[in-house]
Write a protein that holds these residues in place. Structure first.
Motif, mmCIF file in Angstrom:
data_model
loop_
_atom_site.group_PDB
_atom_site.id
_atom_site.type_symbol
_atom_site.label_atom_id
_atom_site.label_comp_id
_atom_site.label_asym_id
_atom_site.label_seq_id
_atom_site.Cartn_x
_atom_site.Cartn_y
_atom_site.Cartn_z
ATOM 1 N N ALA A 167 73.657 44.634 61.242
ATOM 2 C CA ALA A 167 72.877 44.980 60.052
ATOM 3 C C ALA A 167 71.392 44.798 60.347
ATOM 4 N N ASN A 168 70.582 45.714 59.814
ATOM 5 C CA ASN A 168 69.150 45.654 60.077
ATOM 6 C C ASN A 168 68.374 45.373 58.796
ATOM 7 N N GLY A 169 67.065 45.389 58.898
ATOM 8 C CA GLY A 169 66.222 45.102 57.748
ATOM 9 C C GLY A 169 66.400 46.089 56.616
ATOM 10 N N GLN A 170 66.638 47.361 56.957
ATOM 11 C CA GLN A 170 66.841 48.358 55.906
ATOM 12 C C GLN A 170 68.085 48.044 55.095
ATOM 13 N N ASP A 171 69.153 47.617 55.766
ATOM 14 C CA ASP A 171 70.378 47.267 55.056
ATOM 15 C C ASP A 171 70.124 46.127 54.069
ATOM 16 N N ILE A 172 69.424 45.095 54.529
ATOM 17 C CA ILE A 172 69.150 43.942 53.671
ATOM 18 C C ILE A 172 68.264 44.353 52.500
ATOM 19 N N ASN A 173 67.227 45.151 52.776
ATOM 20 C CA ASN A 173 66.299 45.554 51.707
ATOM 21 C C ASN A 173 66.982 46.407 50.647
ATOM 22 N N VAL A 174 67.803 47.363 51.103
ATOM 23 C CA VAL A 174 68.496 48.220 50.141
ATOM 24 C C VAL A 174 69.516 47.410 49.347
ATOM 25 N N ALA A 175 70.238 46.508 50.013
ATOM 26 C CA ALA A 175 71.212 45.659 49.318
ATOM 27 C C ALA A 175 70.530 44.795 48.264
ATOM 28 N N HIS A 176 69.389 44.210 48.630
ATOM 29 C CA HIS A 176 68.627 43.379 47.692
ATOM 30 C C HIS A 176 68.201 44.197 46.481
ATOM 31 N N ALA A 177 67.663 45.389 46.731
ATOM 32 C CA ALA A 177 67.221 46.247 45.628
ATOM 33 C C ALA A 177 68.392 46.662 44.748
ATOM 34 N N LEU A 178 69.539 46.960 45.372
ATOM 35 C CA LEU A 178 70.704 47.387 44.599
ATOM 36 C C LEU A 178 71.181 46.281 43.667
ATOM 37 N N VAL A 179 71.241 45.056 44.174
ATOM 38 C CA VAL A 179 71.654 43.933 43.325
ATOM 39 C C VAL A 179 70.664 43.755 42.182
ATOM 40 N N TRP A 180 69.385 43.786 42.494
ATOM 41 C CA TRP A 180 68.364 43.555 41.475
ATOM 42 C C TRP A 180 68.375 44.645 40.400
ATOM 43 N N LEU A 181 68.595 45.884 40.802
ATOM 44 C CA LEU A 181 68.602 46.987 39.841
ATOM 45 C C LEU A 181 69.901 47.056 39.043
#
Length: 252
Positions: free
Chosen positions: A43-57
């Motif tokens: 997993a890379n930074g994009q995966d973590i960033n998108v996952a974080h945004a998805l949870v928050w939204l």
């Protein structure tokens, strides 16, 4: 073929991996990144960033002040890290670890002693959202795993265990809507056949009928409406054998 290089094992692994990757490809892109963030070893930074945004939204925090939302935003990332630890066999994060994470990443100090009063409900909402998204991300993969597991024992499959009668009923309903046209088309096709063609068709029908009876047994008499295709083909089989008497004598 058995081999010292375990080619069978490698082929089976590639098949399973391909099926899993194909299942993951059916997910929306954000859920794919979410699944990678939790389970992928690369997993890379994009995966973590998108996952974080998805949870928050996705999470619903209800009434919440701006300052608490700022802290909750970083708690969402902490919840992903906590869930990631849990699915990999480690302990999920407790309040102390979450507070430490928020302070390291955002510089805000959160009181552990007031956790139950101030933050427990927010953390529970975020963690529940992560669980829900995880279930959605794993759903197509779980379906692949179930099907593969069922086929480890010869003769068992999802068709046998779950869908057999339901699918048969649906097929019967669909056939009933076109039954007259199908019977007429089959009759016309067989009438146009020569003797040798009919002999080959008779042999195929014998094999088909034997296999069908092995699969369904007495259900063909107990629920005839479910087996209209079978009964119509058998009826046409005997009709054609009577029509060409010389073939009847030569074909078992």
């Amino acid at each position: 073929m058995p081999s010292m290089r375990d080619s069978n094992g490698r082929c089976a692994h590639m098949l399973a991996a391909g099926l899993v990757q194909s299942a993951i490809g059916t997910l929306p892109k954000p859920l794919q990144h979410f699944g990678h963030a939790l389970y992928s070893p690369v997993a890379n930074g994009q995966d973590i960033n998108v996952a974080h945004a998805l949870v928050w939204l996705t999470v619903d925090l209800g009434e919440c002040t701006a300052k608490r939302k700022e802290v909750a935003y970083w708690m969402a990332l902490a919840a992903i890290k906590s869930h990631q630890a849990a699915v990999n066999g480690r302990e999920a994060w407790g309040p102390g670890r979450v507070v430490e994470f928020v302070h390291d990443w955002y510089g805000t100090k959160v009181s552990v002693s007031h956790w139950a009063r101030d933050w427990a409900a927010i953390w529970a909402a975020i963690a529940s959202t992560v669980d829900t998204l995880d279930a959605k991300a794993l759903k197509p993969v779980a379906a692949v795993i179930v099907k593969m597991a069922e086929r480890r024992v010869f003769g068992t499959s999802r068709w046998d265990l779950y869908d057999r009668e339901h699918v048969a009923d649906l097929r019967a309903e669909a056939y009933a809507a076109r039954r007259d046209a199908s019977r007429s088309a089959l009759h016309a096709r067989l009438n146009a056949m020569g003797t040798e063609q009919l002999r080959r068709w008779f042999r195929r029908m014998n094999a088909y009928g034997a296999a069908y009876r092995r699969e369904w047994g007495s259900d063909t008499q107990e629920n005839p409406g479910r087996h209209l295709v079978y009964s119509d083909r058998i009826s046409e089989y005997w009709s054609q054998r009577q029509r060409v008497g010389d073939v009847t004598k030569r074909v078992a």
